[in-house]
Design a protein around this motif. Structure first.
Motif, PDB file in Angstrom:
ATOM      1  N   VAL A 124       5.899  47.806  17.733  1.00 42.18           N
ATOM      2  CA  VAL A 124       5.928  46.994  18.956  1.00 42.18           C
ATOM      3  C   VAL A 124       7.303  46.923  19.597  1.00 42.18           C
ATOM      4  O   VAL A 124       7.433  46.516  20.744  1.00 42.18           O
ATOM      5  N   GLY A 125       8.346  47.300  18.860  1.00 42.81           N
ATOM      6  CA  GLY A 125       9.676  47.363  19.441  1.00 42.81           C
ATOM      7  C   GLY A 125      10.401  46.045  19.497  1.00 42.81           C
ATOM      8  O   GLY A 125      10.311  45.216  18.593  1.00 42.81           O
ATOM      9  N   THR A 126      11.111  45.832  20.576  1.00 43.59           N
ATOM     10  CA  THR A 126      11.984  44.680  20.734  1.00 43.59           C
ATOM     11  C   THR A 126      11.231  43.363  20.658  1.00 43.59           C
ATOM     12  O   THR A 126      11.788  42.362  20.204  1.00 43.59           O
ATOM     13  N   ILE A 127       9.996  43.345  21.053  1.00 44.70           N
ATOM     14  CA  ILE A 127       9.208  42.113  20.988  1.00 44.70           C
ATOM     15  C   ILE A 127       9.108  41.623  19.546  1.00 44.70           C
ATOM     16  O   ILE A 127       9.169  40.420  19.286  1.00 44.70           O
ATOM     17  N   GLY A 128       8.987  42.536  18.600  1.00 41.17           N
ATOM     18  CA  GLY A 128       8.959  42.153  17.188  1.00 41.17           C
ATOM     19  C   GLY A 128      10.250  41.474  16.766  1.00 41.17           C
ATOM     20  O   GLY A 128      10.233  40.485  16.029  1.00 41.17           O
ATOM     21  N   LEU A 129      11.380  41.993  17.246  1.00 36.81           N
ATOM     22  CA  LEU A 129      12.666  41.358  16.927  1.00 36.81           C
ATOM     23  C   LEU A 129      12.791  40.004  17.604  1.00 36.81           C
ATOM     24  O   LEU A 129      13.303  39.054  17.010  1.00 36.81           O
ATOM     25  N   LEU A 130      12.331  39.906  18.837  1.00 38.85           N
ATOM     26  CA  LEU A 130      12.378  38.614  19.530  1.00 38.85           C
ATOM     27  C   LEU A 130      11.539  37.579  18.793  1.00 38.85           C
ATOM     28  O   LEU A 130      11.942  36.418  18.666  1.00 38.85           O
ATOM     29  N   GLU A 131      10.377  37.977  18.308  1.00 39.83           N
ATOM     30  CA  GLU A 131       9.532  37.059  17.545  1.00 39.83           C
ATOM     31  C   GLU A 131      10.198  36.679  16.224  1.00 39.83           C
ATOM     32  O   GLU A 131      10.093  35.538  15.786  1.00 39.83           O
ATOM     33  N   LEU A 132      10.867  37.615  15.592  1.00 33.15           N
ATOM     34  CA  LEU A 132      11.537  37.345  14.320  1.00 33.15           C
ATOM     35  C   LEU A 132      12.676  36.349  14.502  1.00 33.15           C
ATOM     36  O   LEU A 132      12.867  35.459  13.682  1.00 33.15           O
ATOM     37  N   PHE A 133      13.433  36.486  15.574  1.00 32.41           N
ATOM     38  CA  PHE A 133      14.591  35.633  15.795  1.00 32.41           C
ATOM     39  C   PHE A 133      14.290  34.405  16.652  1.00 32.41           C
ATOM     40  O   PHE A 133      15.213  33.672  17.014  1.00 32.41           O
ATOM     41  N   ASP A 134      13.027  34.163  16.980  1.00 32.01           N
ATOM     42  CA  ASP A 134      12.653  32.996  17.762  1.00 32.01           C
ATOM     43  C   ASP A 134      12.982  31.735  16.971  1.00 32.01           C
ATOM     44  O   ASP A 134      12.477  31.510  15.887  1.00 32.01           O
ATOM     45  N   ARG A 135      13.852  30.905  17.495  1.00 32.20           N
ATOM     46  CA  ARG A 135      14.344  29.711  16.788  1.00 32.20           C
ATOM     47  C   ARG A 135      13.245  28.661  16.561  1.00 32.20           C
ATOM     48  O   ARG A 135      13.325  27.875  15.640  1.00 32.20           O
ATOM     49  N   GLU A 136      12.222  28.639  17.373  1.00 29.22           N
ATOM     50  CA  GLU A 136      11.174  27.629  17.240  1.00 29.22           C
ATOM     51  C   GLU A 136      10.291  27.868  16.033  1.00 29.22           C
ATOM     52  O   GLU A 136       9.572  26.989  15.601  1.00 29.22           O
ATOM     53  N   ASN A 137      10.316  29.086  15.476  1.00 33.08           N
ATOM     54  CA  ASN A 137       9.490  29.400  14.311  1.00 33.08           C
ATOM     55  C   ASN A 137      10.237  29.192  13.008  1.00 33.08           C
ATOM     56  O   ASN A 137       9.724  29.509  11.955  1.00 33.08           O
ATOM     57  N   ASP A 138      11.467  28.674  13.047  1.00 30.35           N
ATOM     58  CA  ASP A 138      12.222  28.451  11.816  1.00 30.35           C
ATOM     59  C   ASP A 138      11.570  27.348  10.997  1.00 30.35           C
ATOM     60  O   ASP A 138      10.965  26.416  11.529  1.00 30.35           O
ATOM     61  N   ILE A 196       8.879  45.067   4.489  1.00 29.34           N
ATOM     62  CA  ILE A 196       8.216  46.334   4.846  1.00 29.34           C
ATOM     63  C   ILE A 196       7.160  46.093   5.912  1.00 29.34           C
ATOM     64  O   ILE A 196       7.056  46.847   6.887  1.00 29.34           O
ATOM     65  N   LYS A 197       6.394  45.048   5.748  1.00 27.86           N
ATOM     66  CA  LYS A 197       5.332  44.731   6.707  1.00 27.86           C
ATOM     67  C   LYS A 197       5.918  44.432   8.091  1.00 27.86           C
ATOM     68  O   LYS A 197       5.436  44.948   9.102  1.00 27.86           O
ATOM     69  N   TYR A 198       6.959  43.621   8.130  1.00 29.16           N
ATOM     70  CA  TYR A 198       7.533  43.259   9.422  1.00 29.16           C
ATOM     71  C   TYR A 198       8.308  44.414  10.035  1.00 29.16           C
ATOM     72  O   TYR A 198       8.350  44.558  11.262  1.00 29.16           O
ATOM     73  N   ALA A 199       8.924  45.250   9.199  1.00 29.94           N
ATOM     74  CA  ALA A 199       9.622  46.430   9.730  1.00 29.94           C
ATOM     75  C   ALA A 199       8.635  47.389  10.377  1.00 29.94           C
ATOM     76  O   ALA A 199       8.907  47.940  11.448  1.00 29.94           O
ATOM     77  N   THR A 200       7.484  47.573   9.740  1.00 32.67           N
ATOM     78  CA  THR A 200       6.455  48.447  10.318  1.00 32.67           C
ATOM     79  C   THR A 200       5.950  47.876  11.631  1.00 32.67           C
ATOM     80  O   THR A 200       5.798  48.593  12.626  1.00 32.67           O
ATOM     81  N   TYR A 201       5.689  46.572  11.638  1.00 35.02           N
ATOM     82  CA  TYR A 201       5.239  45.904  12.862  1.00 35.02           C
ATOM     83  C   TYR A 201       6.266  46.084  13.976  1.00 35.02           C
ATOM     84  O   TYR A 201       5.924  46.452  15.106  1.00 35.02           O
ATOM     85  N   THR A 202       7.536  45.854  13.657  1.00 29.50           N
ATOM     86  CA  THR A 202       8.594  45.972  14.667  1.00 29.50           C
ATOM     87  C   THR A 202       8.767  47.416  15.115  1.00 29.50           C
ATOM     88  O   THR A 202       9.056  47.670  16.286  1.00 29.50           O
ATOM     89  N   PHE A 203       8.598  48.372  14.202  1.00 29.31           N
ATOM     90  CA  PHE A 203       8.685  49.773  14.595  1.00 29.31           C
ATOM     91  C   PHE A 203       7.670  50.093  15.687  1.00 29.31           C
ATOM     92  O   PHE A 203       7.976  50.792  16.648  1.00 29.31           O
TER      93      PHE A 203
END
Length: 103
Positions: free
Chosen positions: A88-102, A79-86
């Motif tokens: 900030v938009g695509t940048i939130g998804l890019l941060e979520l799928f950034d491979r270096e943060n795995d 819920i927290k990350y969905a709200t954040y992504t809502f």
């Protein structure tokens, strides 16, 4: 896309602008709904703006749903990350799928 290659100042600026614009779009749509309910006049010249803001809100909403679905796999609260992504938009998804943060 590697987020480290993009200047952090640019990302912060885009996040702030996106949050302000989405909040404004929500306010604009609320005003439109209020005007319809109370039979108030809304200038017809604003119709293109209403369609643009509806498209933006819809696309950000879809991005938020995607973020909520994939957030647990990245050890984030959905819920927290969905709200954040809502907001900030695509940048939130890019941060979520950034491979270096795995982990």
């Amino acid at each position: 896309m590697n987020l480290k290659s993009i200047n952090k100042n640019i990302l912060s600026f885009v996040k702030i602008i996106s949050t302000v614009l989405i909040t404004s779009a929500i306010g604009l749509e609320s005003w439109n709904i209020y005007a319809v309910i109370t039979d108030s006049y809304v200038p017809s010249s604003l119709n293109p703006i209403f369609w643009i803001e509806r498209f933006a809100i819809t696309s950000h909403f879809i991005e938020g749903i995607i973020a909520a679905f994939y957030a647990p796999s990245r050890k984030k609260m959905p819920i927290k990350y969905a709200t954040y992504t809502f907001f900030v938009g695509t940048i939130g998804l890019l941060e979520l799928f950034d491979r270096e943060n795995d982990y």
